[in-house]
Design an enzyme around this catalytic site. Structure first.
Site, PDB file in Angstrom:
ATOM      1  CG  HIS A   8      16.493 -39.772  45.409  1.00 21.39           C
ATOM      2  ND1 HIS A   8      15.514 -39.188  46.354  1.00 21.39           N
ATOM      3  CD2 HIS A   8      16.054 -39.408  44.151  1.00 21.39           C
ATOM      4  CE1 HIS A   8      14.774 -38.390  45.762  1.00 21.39           C
ATOM      5  NE2 HIS A   8      15.114 -38.535  44.367  1.00 21.39           N
ATOM      6  CB  SER A  49      41.749 -50.590  62.963  1.00 23.12           C
ATOM      7  OG  SER A  49      41.360 -51.488  63.995  1.00 23.12           O
TER       8      SER A  49
END
Ligand code: ARG
Length: 460
Positions: free
Chosen positions: A155, A276
């Site tokens: 999970h 970026s």
């Protein structure tokens, strides 16, 4: 040039010709088409269906065409209907009437089927090698990290301590299954359809076994209708490739997470990361993201093939021309992804201290704490409950199981003694999980060896 012009009074309109044509995507099978034709003409000559001289001239002519395409002397005509038409037309331009004899006892329907099978067999071999290369890199990294402790997750919550080598080897297992699926698909593609004709074989005394030998197929097809209209091997390969992409995509997803500041378990090499245009601090795992994204294309290709085939009455229908772009795209995408992914993984730096830190923070030794009580005679359910209370206590006191004082342990269950701290040591908890399939360092090393042995034996 059209092969079928006798019955028609008018030429195809330009738009219809463009719509009908497959040359823009099937020209990549020129080598296989020529190979198939060389074998077919040799068989026709051997069986006396055409003369030995014609068979020889056709064989030589086709070899010449192949050499000229490869050297760039001959360009494939983008206006041709398909690669089969182009090669036959070129042969006839070179040999005159002799070239026109090549298509005796054959149809483009069995021709295209044999071309695709030859092409896919070669591609399966190439993809197999790429998968093997990735497994080798995983094995190397796993060996280096046989003792690196990290949290295992369920999970996406920290669950139990494992080794990073063990985690990596999970992907090697998936890829090993991929190899076996590819091998399986190869076997089913390895059945020679030539001789099926348009749909109903032929009345000429052809020798299909001979053609099969020349083309190095394992067997011949046994039903002419199925021989020309089967595309299971395309669907099957697309399914195998889709599953490979599921594996690469899951791996990519983990690498993307591990690169984040929230995890920082690994760092990708500058050569495999991008920046970026606006944020100077960014180092992005674009390669992994693209691999994850491209999985969608391959799933789409599989869906295309399934949908194209599902409503086609026997035997060949033109719908089946749609098989090529889908299977070629799936092949190209998987090859591209493997080619980018493998060196990215190979150069990925592992940060064991950060993994160790994460392993220490999430009570991942709680199961081992309960097991400690069980080994001292407490039933597991009681041990589980006591440990749950201990975890709650730790959270309340902002401590871990390692730093919680013994008297707190004893308040909850008086069986505890000093030995608990050793029993819940993270290395011990990870290293002693040693039954077959477990994360212990010895297991990792043994599984790496086993994997290498299996992969080496793998031959399609
Ligand atoms: N370009 C065709 C294809 O890829 C070749 C077979 C053509 N056969 C036919 N009957 N029109 O399917």
């Amino acid at each position: 040039m059209q092969l079928w012009k006798g019955r028609f009074k008018k030429a195809l309109s330009k738009t219809t010709n463009d719509f009908n044509s497959s040359i823009s995507f099937d020209s990549r099978m020129y080598k296989e088409d020529i190979e198939g034709s060389i074998a077919h003409s040799a068989m026709l000559g051997k069986c006396g269906i055409i003369s030995q001289e014609d068979a020889k001239a056709i064989g030589e002519g086709l070899k010449g065409i192949l050499a000229d395409i490869e050297s760039g002397k001959l360009t494939i005509d983008p206006e041709a209907e398909d690669i089969h038409t182009f090669i036959e037309g070129e042969l006839t331009a070179r040999l005159g009437d002799t070239g026109k004899r090549l298509h005796t006892a054959r149809s483009r329907n069995d021709q295209v089927a044999v071309d695709i099978k030859l092409y896919l067999k070669n591609q399966i071999e190439e993809i197999t090698d790429l998968v093997k290369g990735l497994i080798a890199v995983i094995c190397g990294k796993a060996e280096e990290n046989a003792e690196t402790v990290m949290p295992g997750y369920t999970h996406l919550q920290r669950a139990q301590p494992i080794t990073f080598g063990h985690h990596l080897m999970a992907y090697a297992e998936m890829l090993l299954r991929d190899l076996s699926r590819l091998k399986d698909c190869y076997e089913r593609a390895d059945v020679m359809p030539l001789g099926s004709g348009a749909l109903a074989c032929t009345t000429y005394p052809i020798d299909r076994e001979y053609t099969k030998e020349l083309l190095d197929f394992a067997a011949v097809t046994h039903n002419s209708l199925d021989g020309v209209s089967d595309r299971d091997y395309c669907i099957e390969l697309a399914a195998d490739l889709a599953i490979i992409m599921v594996h690469l995509s899951r791996f990519s997803e983990e690498i993307i997470m591990w690169c984040s500041w929230e995890f920082k378990f690994v760092e990708l090499d500058d050569a495999f990361s991008t920046g970026s245009s606006i944020m100077p601090q960014k180092k992005n795992p674009d390669i992994a993201e693209l691999v994850r994204g491209k999985s969608g294309r391959v799933f789409g290709d599989l869906t295309t093939l399934l949908t194209v085939m599902k409503g086609i009455a026997l035997a060949y229908n033109k719908d089946m021309q749609e098989d090529k772009e889908a299977i070629f795209d799936a092949i190209d995408t998987v090859k591209m992804c493997l080619t980018a992914f493998t060196p990215m993984l190979e150069t990925m730096k592992v940060l064991p201290q950060n993994m160790r830190k994460a392993a220490a923070g999430g009570f991942i030794n709680a199961t081992d704490c309960a097991d400690y009580l069980v080994k001292k005679g407490l039933p597991f359910r009681d041990a589980y409950k006591a440990t749950g209370e201990l975890v709650a206590k730790c959270i309340e006191m902002n401590l871990t199981l390692e730093t919680l004082p013994l008297d707190e342990y004893k308040k909850i269950c008086d069986i505890f003694d000093e030995g608990v701290y050793e029993a819940i040591g993270l290395e011990k908890c990870a290293y002693e999980r040693s039954p077959i399939g477990g994360p212990s360092p010895d297991n990792v090393r043994r599984e790496v060896e086993r994997m290498r042995g299996m992969v080496e034996l793998f031959q399609v």
